[in-house]
Design a protein around this motif. Structure first.
Motif, PDB file in Angstrom:
ATOM      1  N   ALA A  90      -2.495 -15.814  26.787  1.00  0.00           N
ATOM      2  CA  ALA A  90      -3.741 -16.496  26.436  1.00  0.00           C
ATOM      3  C   ALA A  90      -4.114 -17.542  27.483  1.00  0.00           C
ATOM      4  CB  ALA A  90      -3.609 -17.146  25.059  1.00  0.00           C
ATOM      5  N   MET A  91      -3.123 -18.256  27.998  1.00  0.00           N
ATOM      6  CA  MET A  91      -3.386 -19.269  29.017  1.00  0.00           C
ATOM      7  C   MET A  91      -3.963 -18.638  30.286  1.00  0.00           C
ATOM      8  SD  MET A  91      -2.719 -22.228  27.844  1.00  0.00           S
ATOM      9  CE  MET A  91      -1.940 -22.883  26.364  1.00  0.00           C
ATOM     10  N   CYS A  92      -3.442 -17.483  30.664  1.00  0.00           N
ATOM     11  CA  CYS A  92      -3.968 -16.785  31.844  1.00  0.00           C
ATOM     12  C   CYS A  92      -5.349 -16.192  31.564  1.00  0.00           C
ATOM     13  CB  CYS A  92      -2.999 -15.684  32.264  1.00  0.00           C
ATOM     14  SG  CYS A  92      -1.419 -16.270  32.917  1.00  0.00           S
ATOM     15  N   LEU A  93      -5.493 -15.586  30.406  1.00  0.00           N
ATOM     16  CA  LEU A  93      -6.740 -14.915  30.056  1.00  0.00           C
ATOM     17  C   LEU A  93      -7.922 -15.869  30.040  1.00  0.00           C
ATOM     18  CD1 LEU A  93      -7.991 -12.205  29.123  1.00  0.00           C
ATOM     19  CD2 LEU A  93      -7.500 -12.906  26.760  1.00  0.00           C
ATOM     20  N   TYR A  94      -7.697 -17.114  29.613  1.00  0.00           N
ATOM     21  CA  TYR A  94      -8.798 -18.076  29.496  1.00  0.00           C
ATOM     22  C   TYR A  94      -8.739 -19.174  30.548  1.00  0.00           C
ATOM     23  CZ  TYR A  94      -9.747 -15.523  25.281  1.00  0.00           C
ATOM     24  OH  TYR A  94     -10.048 -14.502  24.400  1.00  0.00           O
ATOM     25  N   GLY A  95      -8.120 -18.863  31.688  1.00  0.00           N
ATOM     26  CA  GLY A  95      -8.213 -19.740  32.848  1.00  0.00           C
ATOM     27  C   GLY A  95      -7.368 -20.979  32.807  1.00  0.00           C
ATOM     28  N   ARG A  96      -6.392 -21.045  31.916  1.00  0.00           N
ATOM     29  CA  ARG A  96      -5.522 -22.220  31.842  1.00  0.00           C
ATOM     30  C   ARG A  96      -4.347 -22.129  32.817  1.00  0.00           C
ATOM     31  NH1 ARG A  96      -9.551 -22.297  27.940  1.00  0.00           N
ATOM     32  NH2 ARG A  96      -9.142 -23.795  26.293  1.00  0.00           N
ATOM     33  N   MET A  97      -4.085 -20.925  33.339  1.00  0.00           N
ATOM     34  CA  MET A  97      -2.963 -20.730  34.235  1.00  0.00           C
ATOM     35  C   MET A  97      -3.265 -19.558  35.159  1.00  0.00           C
ATOM     36  SD  MET A  97       1.093 -20.458  33.227  1.00  0.00           S
ATOM     37  CE  MET A  97       1.241 -18.670  33.158  1.00  0.00           C
ATOM     38  N   VAL A 166      -1.400  -9.806  14.201  1.00  0.00           N
ATOM     39  CA  VAL A 166      -2.622 -10.204  14.892  1.00  0.00           C
ATOM     40  C   VAL A 166      -3.195 -11.477  14.275  1.00  0.00           C
ATOM     41  CG1 VAL A 166      -5.029  -9.567  15.328  1.00  0.00           C
ATOM     42  CG2 VAL A 166      -3.218  -7.887  15.693  1.00  0.00           C
ATOM     43  N   VAL A 167      -3.286 -11.509  12.957  1.00  0.00           N
ATOM     44  CA  VAL A 167      -3.896 -12.659  12.272  1.00  0.00           C
ATOM     45  C   VAL A 167      -3.045 -13.919  12.447  1.00  0.00           C
ATOM     46  CG1 VAL A 167      -4.526 -13.603  10.021  1.00  0.00           C
ATOM     47  CG2 VAL A 167      -5.175 -11.261  10.617  1.00  0.00           C
ATOM     48  N   SER A 168      -1.734 -13.802  12.260  1.00  0.00           N
ATOM     49  CA  SER A 168      -0.880 -14.983  12.373  1.00  0.00           C
ATOM     50  C   SER A 168      -0.910 -15.548  13.788  1.00  0.00           C
ATOM     51  CB  SER A 168       0.556 -14.655  11.949  1.00  0.00           C
ATOM     52  OG  SER A 168       1.101 -13.614  12.728  1.00  0.00           O
ATOM     53  N   THR A 169      -0.912 -14.682  14.803  1.00  0.00           N
ATOM     54  CA  THR A 169      -0.958 -15.177  16.179  1.00  0.00           C
ATOM     55  C   THR A 169      -2.342 -15.701  16.527  1.00  0.00           C
ATOM     56  OG1 THR A 169       0.649 -13.442  16.711  1.00  0.00           O
ATOM     57  CG2 THR A 169      -0.268 -14.667  18.541  1.00  0.00           C
ATOM     58  N   THR A 170      -3.368 -15.145  15.917  1.00  0.00           N
ATOM     59  CA  THR A 170      -4.713 -15.695  16.101  1.00  0.00           C
ATOM     60  C   THR A 170      -4.753 -17.156  15.674  1.00  0.00           C
ATOM     61  OG1 THR A 170      -5.833 -13.568  15.807  1.00  0.00           O
ATOM     62  CG2 THR A 170      -7.122 -15.546  15.328  1.00  0.00           C
ATOM     63  N   PHE A 171      -4.210 -17.442  14.507  1.00  0.00           N
ATOM     64  CA  PHE A 171      -4.155 -18.830  14.039  1.00  0.00           C
ATOM     65  C   PHE A 171      -3.300 -19.692  14.967  1.00  0.00           C
ATOM     66  CE2 PHE A 171      -5.591 -17.186   9.874  1.00  0.00           C
ATOM     67  CZ  PHE A 171      -6.555 -18.143   9.575  1.00  0.00           C
ATOM     68  N   TRP A 245       7.566  -2.273  17.767  1.00  0.00           N
ATOM     69  CA  TRP A 245       6.478  -2.567  18.710  1.00  0.00           C
ATOM     70  C   TRP A 245       5.421  -3.491  18.118  1.00  0.00           C
ATOM     71  CZ3 TRP A 245       1.433  -1.211  17.556  1.00  0.00           C
ATOM     72  CH2 TRP A 245       1.259  -0.315  16.491  1.00  0.00           C
ATOM     73  N   ILE A 246       5.413  -3.613  16.802  1.00  0.00           N
ATOM     74  CA  ILE A 246       4.382  -4.443  16.149  1.00  0.00           C
ATOM     75  C   ILE A 246       4.471  -5.908  16.586  1.00  0.00           C
ATOM     76  CG2 ILE A 246       3.522  -5.285  13.923  1.00  0.00           C
ATOM     77  CD1 ILE A 246       2.880  -2.376  14.283  1.00  0.00           C
ATOM     78  N   PRO A 247       5.662  -6.554  16.573  1.00  0.00           N
ATOM     79  CA  PRO A 247       5.728  -7.952  17.011  1.00  0.00           C
ATOM     80  C   PRO A 247       5.604  -8.130  18.522  1.00  0.00           C
ATOM     81  CG  PRO A 247       7.600  -7.353  15.602  1.00  0.00           C
ATOM     82  CD  PRO A 247       6.952  -6.089  16.040  1.00  0.00           C
ATOM     83  N   VAL A 248       5.458  -7.033  19.250  1.00  0.00           N
ATOM     84  CA  VAL A 248       5.258  -7.105  20.692  1.00  0.00           C
ATOM     85  C   VAL A 248       3.768  -7.006  21.027  1.00  0.00           C
ATOM     86  CG1 VAL A 248       5.759  -6.018  22.915  1.00  0.00           C
ATOM     87  CG2 VAL A 248       7.535  -6.111  21.144  1.00  0.00           C
ATOM     88  N   VAL A 249       3.099  -6.020  20.479  1.00  0.00           N
ATOM     89  CA  VAL A 249       1.684  -5.782  20.796  1.00  0.00           C
ATOM     90  C   VAL A 249       0.764  -6.663  19.946  1.00  0.00           C
ATOM     91  CG1 VAL A 249      -0.140  -4.038  20.895  1.00  0.00           C
ATOM     92  CG2 VAL A 249       2.218  -3.413  21.475  1.00  0.00           C
ATOM     93  N   GLY A 250       1.065  -6.789  18.656  1.00  0.00           N
ATOM     94  CA  GLY A 250       0.221  -7.564  17.752  1.00  0.00           C
ATOM     95  C   GLY A 250      -0.044  -8.983  18.226  1.00  0.00           C
ATOM     96  N   PRO A 251       0.998  -9.738  18.625  1.00  0.00           N
ATOM     97  CA  PRO A 251       0.760 -11.113  19.089  1.00  0.00           C
ATOM     98  C   PRO A 251      -0.119 -11.201  20.328  1.00  0.00           C
ATOM     99  CG  PRO A 251       3.044 -10.855  18.449  1.00  0.00           C
ATOM    100  CD  PRO A 251       2.438  -9.481  18.420  1.00  0.00           C
ATOM    101  N   LEU A 252      -0.052 -10.218  21.213  1.00  0.00           N
ATOM    102  CA  LEU A 252      -0.905 -10.249  22.409  1.00  0.00           C
ATOM    103  C   LEU A 252      -2.376 -10.085  22.034  1.00  0.00           C
ATOM    104  CD1 LEU A 252       1.280  -8.090  24.844  1.00  0.00           C
ATOM    105  CD2 LEU A 252       1.141 -10.590  24.686  1.00  0.00           C
ATOM    106  N   ALA A 256      -5.417 -13.116  22.304  1.00  0.00           N
ATOM    107  CA  ALA A 256      -6.745 -12.963  22.907  1.00  0.00           C
ATOM    108  C   ALA A 256      -7.840 -13.353  21.919  1.00  0.00           C
ATOM    109  CB  ALA A 256      -6.936 -11.525  23.379  1.00  0.00           C
ATOM    110  N   ILE A 257      -7.690 -12.944  20.664  1.00  0.00           N
ATOM    111  CA  ILE A 257      -8.704 -13.241  19.645  1.00  0.00           C
ATOM    112  C   ILE A 257      -8.725 -14.730  19.323  1.00  0.00           C
ATOM    113  CG2 ILE A 257      -9.372 -12.846  17.242  1.00  0.00           C
ATOM    114  CD1 ILE A 257      -8.187 -10.022  17.522  1.00  0.00           C
ATOM    115  N   GLY A 258      -7.548 -15.325  19.158  1.00  0.00           N
ATOM    116  CA  GLY A 258      -7.489 -16.745  18.800  1.00  0.00           C
ATOM    117  C   GLY A 258      -8.110 -17.633  19.856  1.00  0.00           C
TER     118      GLY A 258
END
Length: 295
Positions: A90-97, A166-171, A245-252, A256-258
């Motif tokens: 998320a930091m890379c995606l939104y320009g923080r790193m 996805v939802v928990s990592t979004t929050f 694979w769920i706790p690997v892909v879902g958080p990514l 992005a959504i959060g």
């Protein structure tokens, strides 16, 4: 006064000191993630191996949150204390790193989590052997694999499990962005890890029933791989209808959504200059690391 003579050769300390800022950040992420796994999963180990006598859901949720806090205090000033590939993404995606740091941070996080699982296994080896008479089980009332990685509840479908992560990592990411947004309410300097710990606590207390609220690919995949190699077997990857694979892909996806939600709804509407986070540091100032996280 006579000028002081320069010491001959390099001292032992100077030989150890890293000159590369990226090297320092990588080591910080390894150590921070290591701490989170040993102390966080250690809360699970104590509760499971004592059959609830020395712990339960409260000590697990509070303890894991405090493990995150301690990890960020150790690594935060050096690397930002991400200790989570989803946060780094998320930091890379939104320009923080900078993007080039992503594989180094993620590799460090996976290594730290693997080493943390190995250390915890060593600490509780006798307890694990005693718990089930030397058998390392993945399922059933004497299962111990869930000490190290998350597994779904029996009723949980893969679609629901994916949505859960996805939802928990979004929050998680949404609130982390808010905590470190200096143009929002913010948090007093030095107390940011406490705020992140409270966030982890409320997430695990509210969204942990389905599958343990991992929200962190390194926290889940590296310990799972360790258990596969340490005696539980590679069934750890097929258990729960190939849940791994769920706790690997879902958080990514959630990361992005959060980040997108926070920027769209809050950050872009701030009056004044651009956000404090910058992808590129100025030439005459070192890159500023913003603390972040999590599980």
């Amino acid at each position: 006064m006579q000028p002081e003579k320069e010491p001959k050769g390099k001292s032992f300390k100077n030989r150890l000191v890293l000159k590369s800022s990226l090297g320092k950040e990588i080591l910080a992420e390894v150590l921070g993630t290591f701490i989170m796994i040993v102390l966080g999963c250690g809360c699970l180990a104590q509760a499971v191996l004592s059959r609830g006598l020395f712990g339960g859901i409260v000590t697990i949720n509070v303890g894991f949150a405090m493990a995150v806090v301690m990890a960020i205090y150790v690594a935060g000033g050096i690397s930002g204390g991400h200790i989570n590939p989803a946060v780094t993404f998320a930091m890379c995606l939104y320009g923080r790193m900078k993007w080039f740091k992503l594989p180094f941070y993620v590799g460090a996080q996976f290594l730290g989590a693997f080493l943390g699982a190995a250390a915890l296994f060593g600490i509780y080896y006798d307890g694990l052997m005693h718990f089930t008479g030397g058998k390392l089980l993945i399922e059933g009332e004497n299962a111990t694999a869930h000490i190290f990685a998350t597994y779904p509840a029996p009723y949980l479908s893969l679609m629901n499990a994916f949505a859960d992560q996805v939802v928990s990592t979004t929050f998680l990411i949404l609130v982390v962005f808010a905590i470190f947004d200096s143009r929002n309410l913010g948090v007093p300097k030095g107390l940011e890890p406490i705020a992140v710990g409270l966030l982890v606590f409320v997430l695990s207390s509210s969204l942990g029933l389905n599958s343990g609220c991992a929200m962190n690919p390194a926290r889940d995949l590296s310990p799972r791989l360790f258990t596969a190699l340490a005696g539980w077997g590679f069934k750890v990857f097929t258990a729960g209808n190939n849940f791994w694979w769920i706790p690997v892909v879902g958080p990514l996806v959630g990361a992005a959504i959060g980040g997108f939600i926070y920027i769209l709804v809050i950050e872009i509407h701030h009056p004044g200059p651009d956000p404090d986070f910058k992808a590129e540091p100025s030439e005459d100032k070192p890159e500023k690391h913003e603390l972040s996280v999590v599980m």
